[in-house]
Every structure is written in C-alpha cells, then in structure tokens.
Design a protein around this motif. Structure first.
Motif, PDB file in Angstrom:
ATOM      1  N   LEU A  37       0.835  -1.203   0.000  1.00  0.00           N
ATOM      2  CA  LEU A  37       0.000   0.000   0.000  1.00  0.00           C
ATOM      3  C   LEU A  37       0.868   1.249   0.000  1.00  0.00           C
ATOM      4  O   LEU A  37       0.625   2.192   0.740  1.00  0.00           O
ATOM      5  CB  LEU A  37      -0.912   0.025   1.236  1.00  0.00           C
ATOM      6  CG  LEU A  37      -2.165  -0.826   1.181  1.00  0.00           C
ATOM      7  CD1 LEU A  37      -2.945  -0.680   2.474  1.00  0.00           C
ATOM      8  CD2 LEU A  37      -3.040  -0.455   0.009  1.00  0.00           C
ATOM      9  N   TRP A  38       1.878   1.281  -0.886  1.00  0.00           N
ATOM     10  CA  TRP A  38       2.879   2.344  -0.808  1.00  0.00           C
ATOM     11  C   TRP A  38       2.301   3.748  -0.795  1.00  0.00           C
ATOM     12  O   TRP A  38       2.691   4.579   0.005  1.00  0.00           O
ATOM     13  CB  TRP A  38       3.899   2.188  -1.928  1.00  0.00           C
ATOM     14  CG  TRP A  38       3.304   2.130  -3.303  1.00  0.00           C
ATOM     15  CD1 TRP A  38       2.956   1.012  -3.992  1.00  0.00           C
ATOM     16  CD2 TRP A  38       2.976   3.232  -4.140  1.00  0.00           C
ATOM     17  NE1 TRP A  38       2.425   1.354  -5.209  1.00  0.00           N
ATOM     18  CE2 TRP A  38       2.433   2.703  -5.333  1.00  0.00           C
ATOM     19  CE3 TRP A  38       3.087   4.626  -4.008  1.00  0.00           C
ATOM     20  CZ2 TRP A  38       1.996   3.507  -6.371  1.00  0.00           C
ATOM     21  CZ3 TRP A  38       2.653   5.424  -5.052  1.00  0.00           C
ATOM     22  CH2 TRP A  38       2.111   4.869  -6.212  1.00  0.00           C
ATOM     23  N   SER A  39       1.356   4.028  -1.719  1.00  0.00           N
ATOM     24  CA  SER A  39       0.882   5.413  -1.782  1.00  0.00           C
ATOM     25  C   SER A  39       0.056   5.753  -0.554  1.00  0.00           C
ATOM     26  O   SER A  39       0.119   6.866  -0.027  1.00  0.00           O
ATOM     27  CB  SER A  39       0.098   5.670  -3.062  1.00  0.00           C
ATOM     28  OG  SER A  39      -0.989   4.787  -3.185  1.00  0.00           O
ATOM     29  N   ALA A  40      -0.705   4.771  -0.071  1.00  0.00           N
ATOM     30  CA  ALA A  40      -1.506   4.986   1.130  1.00  0.00           C
ATOM     31  C   ALA A  40      -0.598   5.275   2.331  1.00  0.00           C
ATOM     32  O   ALA A  40      -0.902   6.125   3.170  1.00  0.00           O
ATOM     33  CB  ALA A  40      -2.359   3.756   1.403  1.00  0.00           C
ATOM     34  N   ARG A  74     -11.295   0.011   0.792  1.00  0.00           N
ATOM     35  CA  ARG A  74     -11.531  -0.765   2.022  1.00  0.00           C
ATOM     36  C   ARG A  74     -11.008  -2.182   1.868  1.00  0.00           C
ATOM     37  O   ARG A  74     -10.384  -2.733   2.782  1.00  0.00           O
ATOM     38  CB  ARG A  74     -13.027  -0.801   2.336  1.00  0.00           C
ATOM     39  CG  ARG A  74     -13.555   0.538   2.797  1.00  0.00           C
ATOM     40  CD  ARG A  74     -15.053   0.472   3.098  1.00  0.00           C
ATOM     41  NE  ARG A  74     -15.635   1.801   3.033  1.00  0.00           N
ATOM     42  CZ  ARG A  74     -16.940   2.048   3.013  1.00  0.00           C
ATOM     43  NH1 ARG A  74     -17.800   1.047   3.031  1.00  0.00           N
ATOM     44  NH2 ARG A  74     -17.376   3.279   2.955  1.00  0.00           N
ATOM     45  N   MET A  75     -11.221  -2.780   0.688  1.00  0.00           N
ATOM     46  CA  MET A  75     -10.765  -4.149   0.494  1.00  0.00           C
ATOM     47  C   MET A  75      -9.241  -4.227   0.531  1.00  0.00           C
ATOM     48  O   MET A  75      -8.666  -5.127   1.149  1.00  0.00           O
ATOM     49  CB  MET A  75     -11.280  -4.690  -0.846  1.00  0.00           C
ATOM     50  CG  MET A  75     -10.941  -6.147  -1.080  1.00  0.00           C
ATOM     51  SD  MET A  75     -11.574  -6.741  -2.661  1.00  0.00           S
ATOM     52  CE  MET A  75     -10.268  -6.229  -3.772  1.00  0.00           C
ATOM     53  N   GLY A  76      -8.578  -3.277  -0.108  1.00  0.00           N
ATOM     54  CA  GLY A  76      -7.117  -3.277  -0.121  1.00  0.00           C
ATOM     55  C   GLY A  76      -6.542  -3.125   1.274  1.00  0.00           C
ATOM     56  O   GLY A  76      -5.541  -3.770   1.631  1.00  0.00           O
ATOM     57  N   TYR A  77      -7.169  -2.279   2.087  1.00  0.00           N
ATOM     58  CA  TYR A  77      -6.708  -2.102   3.467  1.00  0.00           C
ATOM     59  C   TYR A  77      -6.909  -3.389   4.257  1.00  0.00           C
ATOM     60  O   TYR A  77      -6.041  -3.828   5.003  1.00  0.00           O
ATOM     61  CB  TYR A  77      -7.448  -0.935   4.124  1.00  0.00           C
ATOM     62  CG  TYR A  77      -6.780   0.401   3.911  1.00  0.00           C
ATOM     63  CD1 TYR A  77      -6.439   0.827   2.624  1.00  0.00           C
ATOM     64  CD2 TYR A  77      -6.479   1.242   4.980  1.00  0.00           C
ATOM     65  CE1 TYR A  77      -5.815   2.057   2.421  1.00  0.00           C
ATOM     66  CE2 TYR A  77      -5.850   2.473   4.785  1.00  0.00           C
ATOM     67  CZ  TYR A  77      -5.531   2.865   3.506  1.00  0.00           C
ATOM     68  OH  TYR A  77      -4.910   4.077   3.305  1.00  0.00           O
ATOM     69  N   ALA A  87      -9.450   3.600   5.133  1.00  0.00           N
ATOM     70  CA  ALA A  87      -9.353   3.860   3.690  1.00  0.00           C
ATOM     71  C   ALA A  87     -10.203   5.059   3.289  1.00  0.00           C
ATOM     72  O   ALA A  87      -9.795   5.861   2.444  1.00  0.00           O
ATOM     73  CB  ALA A  87      -9.779   2.622   2.904  1.00  0.00           C
ATOM     74  N   ASP A  88     -11.377   5.194   3.904  1.00  0.00           N
ATOM     75  CA  ASP A  88     -12.257   6.318   3.547  1.00  0.00           C
ATOM     76  C   ASP A  88     -11.578   7.652   3.868  1.00  0.00           C
ATOM     77  O   ASP A  88     -11.614   8.590   3.066  1.00  0.00           O
ATOM     78  CB  ASP A  88     -13.589   6.234   4.308  1.00  0.00           C
ATOM     79  CG  ASP A  88     -14.398   5.003   3.913  1.00  0.00           C
ATOM     80  OD1 ASP A  88     -13.958   4.256   3.019  1.00  0.00           O
ATOM     81  OD2 ASP A  88     -15.468   4.795   4.518  1.00  0.00           O
ATOM     82  N   GLN A 146     -18.296   1.728  -3.112  1.00  0.00           N
ATOM     83  CA  GLN A 146     -17.843   2.250  -1.814  1.00  0.00           C
ATOM     84  C   GLN A 146     -17.025   3.535  -1.989  1.00  0.00           C
ATOM     85  O   GLN A 146     -17.250   4.535  -1.307  1.00  0.00           O
ATOM     86  CB  GLN A 146     -16.991   1.202  -1.095  1.00  0.00           C
ATOM     87  CG  GLN A 146     -17.794   0.041  -0.548  1.00  0.00           C
ATOM     88  CD  GLN A 146     -16.916  -1.046   0.036  1.00  0.00           C
ATOM     89  OE1 GLN A 146     -15.687  -0.989  -0.025  1.00  0.00           O
ATOM     90  NE2 GLN A 146     -17.547  -2.067   0.606  1.00  0.00           N
ATOM     91  N   ARG A 147     -16.070   3.496  -2.914  1.00  0.00           N
ATOM     92  CA  ARG A 147     -15.210   4.679  -3.093  1.00  0.00           C
ATOM     93  C   ARG A 147     -15.979   5.833  -3.722  1.00  0.00           C
ATOM     94  O   ARG A 147     -15.773   7.004  -3.370  1.00  0.00           O
ATOM     95  CB  ARG A 147     -13.987   4.311  -3.942  1.00  0.00           C
ATOM     96  CG  ARG A 147     -13.098   3.293  -3.260  1.00  0.00           C
ATOM     97  CD  ARG A 147     -11.878   2.959  -4.097  1.00  0.00           C
ATOM     98  NE  ARG A 147     -12.265   2.501  -5.423  1.00  0.00           N
ATOM     99  CZ  ARG A 147     -11.397   2.146  -6.362  1.00  0.00           C
ATOM    100  NH1 ARG A 147     -10.100   2.199  -6.125  1.00  0.00           N
ATOM    101  NH2 ARG A 147     -11.818   1.737  -7.533  1.00  0.00           N
TER     102      ARG A 147
END
Ligand SMILES: [Zn+2]
Length: 307
Positions: A37-40, A74-77, A87-88, A146-147
């Motif tokens: 999740l580099w950018s996150a 949310r799924m990636g997190y 994520a939100d 969701q997004r």
C-alpha cells in the motif's frame, strides 16, 4: 464535483496536459514506497511529499493532477490487515492534498482527478494486468460503489473535479463501474484502459467495444488508455475514436520494460523522444496526454512543449 451537463461539457475545454507517475517521483523525494500500500502509506506518513510531487507536475505544465489514491480501498486495506474504515479517510485526504497543491497556483486552472485503481490493484498480485478475477460481478460493483460514495459525500471544497477510473483491464470491470455510478448522475468521470496490444485491453476485449460501452454512461467525459507501452498508443487512439466521440486521453508508461521475474524495470526512457511521440499522439487525435509508470516531470514538460 462538477454538477450538471453544462459544467461537464466545459470541464475539459483548454485542458491538454495530465501529470505523470507518482511512485517514482515519491521515491526520488525519499519516501518509502515499499510494501503493498505504498501510496496509502505516504498519505499517512509524509503528506508533504505528496504535495511536493503535485507541485512538481504543476510546475512542469500539468493542467490536471491525479490524487495519490490509486490503491486506496476498504478491500485493499483489509487485505493487508488495516482497518478498512481508514481507507475512507485516506481517500478524502488524498483529495485535500491535491486541492492544497492546486491552491498554490491561483492564476492557473488546475483540475483534480481522483485516481481510482481497478479491483485487481487491491489484490496486490498483478491481477489488474489480466483482469481474470475470481469475484462476482456484484463484488466488482460493490468495490467501486464504496469509493464513489465516499467521494460523492465529501464536504464542498474537498471533492475532486472528476473521477479517474484507470488501468481498467476488462469490459466487465468498466460495466461494473457504470453500474456503481448509476445512483450518481451528477458525477463526472473518465475511463482509462490498460492494453496488451494495438487493439485489445488486457483481458482481451476490443478497445473500441470498451470505449463504446463507457461512452454510454452519462458521467463519462473522456475515454483513454494508460499503463500501456507507448509504442502501442497510436493504434489505440484510432480504436478509441472508432468506439466513441468523447475526449481522448492517453497516459502510457515511460517506455521502460517491466521484468516480472526479477520485479524490476529495465532499459531507459528518453524524455525528448516521449515529447516527440506526444506530438504524434496529439496529431492522431489525443486531446489530453500525461504519463503513467516511470514517467517524471521531465516527460510532462516535454508534453507541455508538444501542445
Ligand atoms: Zn502504469
């Protein structure tokens, strides 16, 4: 978000240059982009570096900047053991950082596009480059919904100008996004596909078929290709034009090769050559040009010169 049809039609007038790659530039600035999740991660740990990259691209001549949210979902997190609710917040924060950078240029009209990666990008296994997912169509709709809902309900001033659905590998995923957008006719979006050859998206459908499908959504303001070899772009522009009359945007990779076995980039990219190709792409019908993986502000400066 741009409201209404009139705004949507004029949104991209005079807009020709999109920004370039985010990851390589963050790395150059010393950000730690290891991990799925580099950018996150940079969004939370070093937001000032994200603003610095946005500024570098605006300085290079970009009319549109994309938020640092490609992998945020949310799924990636959840996949990496993080609280999905975070994520939100990260998604909204990415828009705030892009707005912060754009506000530093009051004399220029800078658009903010929310970068929304495909379902496969949240799986962290490269599935976005073939699009063979094991999920259902309903799962795909829910992932995108969701997004969309988070961005659509953001407070005024913290909404993007448009939603950038990008690196889409298949017709099915594009159609799922269209369904997810269904309850938000007021939103504006572009759809950009990743392609495997001069005619087909990564999953195998004809690009013209995909372009025609997304052009039928009321939210669609542009169709394009990204995360694709630059040598394929000219033919793909013709495919896009066959499929739709929407604004065409292209933002391919730098031209370096990805060695999947050793997980590294090979070769080099000549920014002058990229600028010359951009000139040909404009002549071939592209209206907005930027860059994807491994492109840097020097590439975007050459695109600006080519306009
Ligand atoms: Zn890319």
């Amino acid at each position: 978000m741009a409201k209404g049809i009139l705004n949507r039609e004029s949104l991209l007038s005079g807009v020709h240059v999109l920004d370039g790659g985010l990851a390589s530039e963050l790395e150059y600035l010393g950000a730690d982009i290891r991990g799925p999740l580099w950018s996150a991660r940079v969004l939370e740990e070093a937001p000032e570096k994200i603003v610095a990259v946005h500024r570098a691209y605006i300085d290079a001549g970009a009319d549109i900047i994309e938020t640092a949210s490609y992998q945020v979902s949310r799924m990636g997190y959840a996949e990496v053991g993080l609280d999905p609710a975070r994520a939100d917040g990260a998604l909204r924060n990415s828009v705030a950082l892009a707005r912060e950078a754009a506000a530093l240029y009051p004399d220029r009209r800078i658009l903010v596009a929310a970068s929304l990666g495909p379902y496969g990008a949240a799986l962290h296994n490269g599935a976005e480059y073939h699009g063979n997912y094991s999920c259902t169509f309903a799962d795909l709709i829910e992932f995108h919904r969701q997004r969309i809902d988070v961005l659509a309900s953001a407070p005024p001033g913290l909404t993007p100008d448009l939603l950038a659905f990008e690196t889409i590998p298949s017709l099915a995923e594009a159609e799922a996004v269209g369904q997810a957008l269904g309850s938000h006719p007021e939103l504006t979006a572009w759809f950009s596909f990743t392609c495997r050859d001069e005619q087909h998206v990564a999953h195998g459908e004809r690009l013209r078929q995909c372009a025609a499908a997304v052009a039928s959504f009321p939210q669609t303001v542009a169709v394009g290709i990204n995360c694709t070899q630059p040598s394929l772009v000219r033919s793909l522009i013709a495919e896009l034009r066959e499929g739709s009359d929407r604004t065409i945007l292209v933002y391919p990779n730098s031209g370096e090769g990805w060695d999947a076995e050793h997980r590294r980039w090979t070769g080099t990219s000549d920014t002058r050559a990229y600028g010359e190709e951009a000139r040909e792409w404009f002549e071939a019908g592209a209206q907005i040009i930027g860059g994807c993986c491994r492109t840097r502000p020097a590439h975007i400066r050459e695109v600006r010169t080519a306009v």
